[in-house]
Design a protein around this motif. Sequence first.
Motif, PDB file in Angstrom:
ATOM      1  N   CYS A  37       0.871  -1.250  -0.046  1.00 36.84           N
ATOM      2  CA  CYS A  37       0.015  -0.004  -0.033  1.00 36.84           C
ATOM      3  C   CYS A  37       0.914   1.406   0.005  1.00 36.84           C
ATOM      4  CB  CYS A  37      -1.031   0.084   1.100  1.00 36.84           C
ATOM      5  SG  CYS A  37      -2.191  -1.301   1.209  1.00 36.84           S
ATOM      6  N   GLU A  38       0.307   2.068  -0.918  1.00 39.30           N
ATOM      7  CA  GLU A  38       1.232   3.611  -1.111  1.00 39.30           C
ATOM      8  C   GLU A  38       0.637   4.490   0.251  1.00 39.30           C
ATOM      9  OE1 GLU A  38       1.217   2.236  -5.292  1.00 39.30           O
ATOM     10  OE2 GLU A  38      -0.291   2.467  -3.749  1.00 39.30           O
ATOM     11  N   ARG A  39      -0.588   4.161   0.601  1.00 35.46           N
ATOM     12  CA  ARG A  39      -1.331   5.014   1.626  1.00 35.46           C
ATOM     13  C   ARG A  39      -2.185   4.132   2.324  1.00 35.46           C
ATOM     14  NH1 ARG A  39      -5.304   8.400   0.667  1.00 35.46           N
ATOM     15  NH2 ARG A  39      -5.401   7.801  -1.641  1.00 35.46           N
ATOM     16  N   LEU A  40      -2.322   4.572   3.621  1.00 32.14           N
ATOM     17  CA  LEU A  40      -3.227   3.792   4.591  1.00 32.14           C
ATOM     18  C   LEU A  40      -4.189   4.765   5.470  1.00 32.14           C
ATOM     19  CD1 LEU A  40      -0.108   2.101   4.882  1.00 32.14           C
ATOM     20  CD2 LEU A  40      -1.725   0.745   6.158  1.00 32.14           C
ATOM     21  N   VAL A  41      -5.318   4.366   5.534  1.00 26.71           N
ATOM     22  CA  VAL A  41      -6.393   4.790   6.429  1.00 26.71           C
ATOM     23  C   VAL A  41      -6.763   3.944   7.614  1.00 26.71           C
ATOM     24  CG1 VAL A  41      -8.617   5.915   6.434  1.00 26.71           C
ATOM     25  CG2 VAL A  41      -7.320   6.175   4.168  1.00 26.71           C
ATOM     26  N   VAL A  42      -6.742   4.701   8.453  1.00 26.97           N
ATOM     27  CA  VAL A  42      -7.004   3.993   9.897  1.00 26.97           C
ATOM     28  C   VAL A  42      -8.289   4.284  10.677  1.00 26.97           C
ATOM     29  CG1 VAL A  42      -5.941   3.181  11.927  1.00 26.97           C
ATOM     30  CG2 VAL A  42      -4.499   3.783  10.274  1.00 26.97           C
ATOM     31  N   LEU A  43      -9.258   3.331  10.719  1.00 34.55           N
ATOM     32  CA  LEU A  43     -10.393   3.775  11.517  1.00 34.55           C
ATOM     33  C   LEU A  43     -10.304   3.121  12.825  1.00 34.55           C
ATOM     34  CD1 LEU A  43     -13.181   2.569   8.944  1.00 34.55           C
ATOM     35  CD2 LEU A  43     -12.562   4.982   9.437  1.00 34.55           C
TER      36      LEU A  43
END
Length: 237
Positions: free
Chosen positions: A199-205
Motif C-alpha cells: 500500500c502507498e497510503r493507509l487510512v486507519v479507522l
Amino acid sequence: MRLVAEQLTVNFGGLLAIADVDIDIGPGEIVGLIGANGAGKSTLVNVLSGFQKTRTGSVKLGDSVLLGLSPDRIARAGVVRTFQSVRLFSGISVRDNVAAAAAVLGSRSESVDTLLQLLDLADRPDSDAGSLPYAHQRRLAIARALALKPKFLLLDEPAAGMSPNEIEDLDRTLVALRDRTGMGLLLIEHNINLVMSICERLVVLDGGRVIARGDPDAIKSNTAVKDAYLGAEGGGH
C-alpha cells in the motif's frame, strides 16, 4: 478519475458504525484500510459498493454520483468489491464461475482464460469451484470481480485464512494486477505485513472514525494507531 467519498456516516439503530469518514483512491493506487474488528471497515466498503445506505455524505467516481445507486449499477460504473466470505457458485467449474460474471459485460470483459491465468488458476479450469483449496477459492473470487473490468477494486480481507507463502503469492498477484490494469485498489486487511508491503497510503479507522492517514512509515510510528490497533495486533500476523 478518482473514487472519492466524503463525510460518510452510518447508524445501526443507536450504534454509530462510521462517522464523517472521508476516503479517496486514484487510478493505479493501492490504499490500505485498517483497524480493529468493529472499527467500521466493512461498513465503509458496503457504502462504497451500494450494499449499505448512509445517513450523510457523498460518493463519486469522477463526476458521476454513486451514492444511492444499486450495487449492480455501481459495479457496472466501475467499482467492484469482493467479500470476506467467499461467494462462489459451488457445483460448477472454475471457468464457469468466471464466465458467469463475465457474461454481465459480454464482449467488454476480458476472456475467462486470461483471467484464470492472471490469478494462477489456469491449471484447473474444469475443477468444481467448491472443491478448490481455500486460497484458490479466494483467488477465484478476485477473478470473478475482475471479469467486471473494474476501475476500482475493493478487497475485503483477501488474505484471510491464507498461509504465509500464499500471502506472499497474493502480494505479488495484486501488484501485478494493478500494474497490468491501472485500476485502483482498496485493501481491507488484518495482515499488517501485506498491507505495509503493497500500500502507498493507509487510512486507519477506530470506533468508526478516521484516526490516521499516511504512508506506511507514518502509520507505523503513529502513537494513536499503535494504541488502537498495531499494539494489539503485535505488528502483524
